[in-house]
Design an enzyme around this catalytic site. Sequence first.
Site, mmCIF file in Angstrom:
data_model
loop_
_atom_site.group_PDB
_atom_site.id
_atom_site.type_symbol
_atom_site.label_atom_id
_atom_site.label_comp_id
_atom_site.label_asym_id
_atom_site.label_seq_id
_atom_site.Cartn_x
_atom_site.Cartn_y
_atom_site.Cartn_z
ATOM 1 N N GLY A 67 0.145 0.614 12.974
ATOM 2 C CA GLY A 67 0.709 0.149 11.712
ATOM 3 C C GLY A 67 0.010 0.781 10.526
ATOM 4 N N GLY A 68 0.097 0.118 9.391
ATOM 5 C CA GLY A 68 -0.458 0.642 8.142
ATOM 6 C C GLY A 68 -1.968 0.835 8.237
ATOM 7 N N ASP A 107 -10.113 2.817 1.665
ATOM 8 C CA ASP A 107 -10.153 2.341 3.057
ATOM 9 C C ASP A 107 -10.646 3.460 3.975
ATOM 10 O OD1 ASP A 107 -9.158 -0.203 2.610
ATOM 11 O OD2 ASP A 107 -7.072 0.417 2.838
ATOM 12 N N LYS A 137 0.799 -1.225 0.000
ATOM 13 C CA LYS A 137 0.000 0.000 0.000
ATOM 14 C C LYS A 137 0.837 1.284 0.000
ATOM 15 C CE LYS A 137 -4.227 -1.819 2.023
ATOM 16 N NZ LYS A 137 -5.252 -1.685 3.053
HETATM 17 P P1 ATR Z 1 -1.051 -3.512 9.038
HETATM 18 O O1 ATR Z 1 -0.724 -2.901 7.703
HETATM 19 O O2 ATR Z 1 -1.955 -4.717 8.949
HETATM 20 O O3 ATR Z 1 -1.546 -2.518 9.996
HETATM 21 P P2 ATR Z 1 1.557 -3.407 10.258
HETATM 22 O O4 ATR Z 1 1.817 -2.110 9.596
HETATM 23 O O5 ATR Z 1 2.636 -4.431 10.282
HETATM 24 O O6 ATR Z 1 0.313 -4.146 9.586
HETATM 25 O O7 ATR Z 1 1.050 -3.125 11.746
HETATM 26 C C1 ATR Z 1 0.748 -4.140 12.640
HETATM 27 C C2 ATR Z 1 0.170 -3.546 13.913
HETATM 28 O O8 ATR Z 1 -0.228 -4.636 14.745
HETATM 29 C C3 ATR Z 1 1.181 -2.744 14.710
HETATM 30 O O9 ATR Z 1 0.518 -1.777 15.461
HETATM 31 C C4 ATR Z 1 1.772 -3.836 15.619
HETATM 32 O O10 ATR Z 1 2.371 -3.363 16.803
HETATM 33 P P3 ATR Z 1 3.922 -2.924 16.812
HETATM 34 O O11 ATR Z 1 3.954 -1.550 16.217
HETATM 35 O O12 ATR Z 1 4.299 -2.958 18.232
HETATM 36 O O13 ATR Z 1 4.645 -3.941 15.973
HETATM 37 C C5 ATR Z 1 0.531 -4.597 15.970
HETATM 38 N N1 ATR Z 1 0.860 -5.953 16.396
HETATM 39 C C6 ATR Z 1 1.235 -6.981 15.618
HETATM 40 N N2 ATR Z 1 1.441 -8.080 16.370
HETATM 41 C C7 ATR Z 1 1.168 -7.745 17.665
HETATM 42 C C8 ATR Z 1 1.149 -8.448 18.907
HETATM 43 N N3 ATR Z 1 1.469 -9.742 18.965
HETATM 44 N N4 ATR Z 1 0.802 -7.765 20.005
HETATM 45 C C9 ATR Z 1 0.467 -6.472 19.947
HETATM 46 N N5 ATR Z 1 0.458 -5.750 18.814
HETATM 47 C C10 ATR Z 1 0.795 -6.372 17.688
#
Ligand code: ATR
Length: 489
Positions: free
Chosen positions: A357-358, A331, A295
């Site tokens: 995140g994204g 979105d 994205k």
């Molecule tokens: P997306 O595009 O789906 O949002 P991303 O940019 O990789 O994917 O973001 C993932 C989000 O889920 C982030 O906020 C991540 O937290 P971190 O910034 O600390 O990595 C969160 N996330 C993923 N796995 C997690 C977990 N096991 N516990 C808590 N937060 C998690």
Amino acid sequence: MIRCLSLTAPKDARKLRDLQEYRKYIDAVEVRLDLCEFPERSFVQSVCSHAPEMVILSYRRPEDSSLLQKLPDAEASRIPEAKRLEVLTELLDTGVSHVDIEVGIDAPDLLRRAKQLNVKIIRSLHSFEGLPEQLLQLVREIASAGEIPKIAVYPRNSAEALQLLYVADALKDIKEKIVIGMGPYGFFGRVAPWLFGSMLTFTSVGEQLAAPGHIDPAQLEDVYHVSSNNDSTLLFGIIGNPVLHSRSPQLHNRWFREQGMNAVYLPFQVDDIDAFFELAEKVGIRGFSVTVPHKQEVISRLHSVSEEVRRIGSCNTVVRTERGWHGSNTDFEGFLRPLQERGEMRNMSTALVIGAGGAARTVVFALVQSGVKVYIVNRTAEKARLLAQEAGAQWVGLDAVSSIPESYKLVVQSTSVGMSPDTDADPLPQYRFRGDEMVYDIIYTPERSRFLQRAERAGCRTISGKGMLEAQAELQFELFRNSYNLLLG
Ligand code: ATR
């Protein structure tokens, strides 16, 4: 386009049942003798009497079949080469129309018998490691010997899928040929075989799929409507990695059909955006959805972008315009729509967004722009702080999430925590719902995440990610339809 069902069920009786069940979806059948319990004359005859006119007889060696390689006794069940050819030759008079033998196999008796019986020869090459050398020359040699070339190649990345398209293009003059891109990178060609200039696509059913990327013939028809597709069908799709799990093809293809549009929406697994753009130009893709992880990266390849894309730095929709590719973000509005439809945005004052995140970016920007005071909480606090700063929001630490002065009217869960298969996970177990807040989880598999179930039990109103998925797809579909109408209008 010929839809061929490869009979792969472990029991022969089940193979015959599959044939009857899927008969209306197919134009040809492949009998894989290597997968038969007993490669018997009576079985092949039964298949021929229930099958469409085209029946392909094959007897794969383990090196040519990833399915055989996966079976525990593959090597043990290998039969001597002379015996394999003998069985194939003996069964040529059962009513089959084609026999498939591999490149490099010298089988004069089989060829002679096939000629007597008017059974056509398919000469096949299977490669699980990208494109073999001298492919063009090889295919030309097969065709000039009066045989039908079949090349089944496993592209290991987007660049190899593109390369296979170029090979197919160079062989355009050979009308009778089969070109298959196995695996996720070649999947689009299973649905749209004409892109590879292939006369046929293979399908299989049940737990034992004949080859990587095989699709069930009913799904091929019900989701992709392949029987009404042809080389003037306009192409749309989705790029992502992985992408084959996406539900978007079901939605867009259904809408195309409902609107009477000659268009198909295909999943493209992409690990190299530039290779995909070259492919998109080459096959004339009109528009596509963009999902994780492309994205952000896609933006630098576009000619123009919408205001939301510029602001959020995330693009989920691309359409071709006269001047070049244009990117939008549905979105943003897709997230807000389920809230607006329920009247929840009226008097919306304070929201908590879990994640940074994204996906969270879109949620935070959409809420801030709607005048909501947003708090962000995230496992990695620094990311919450940075996003808050950029979007004009606040952030809170994990342990301070319940101690802000206002109460949250809305809680949005925007991480991937709780998504299948990890459905027991809870992204914020320390958070106690009051019961009067609206809770929105953008996850749609499962439809009711653990987090959402917990909110429901506390009495909260809830929205699942399905609403957002459908709303963003509907908005996207409008953009695709405009692009379609522009071209045909
Ligand atoms: P997306 O595009 O789906 O949002 P991303 O940019 O990789 O994917 O973001 C993932 C989000 O889920 C982030 O906020 C991540 O937290 P971190 O910034 O600390 O990595 C969160 N996330 C993923 N796995 C997690 C977990 N096991 N516990 C808590 N937060 C998690």
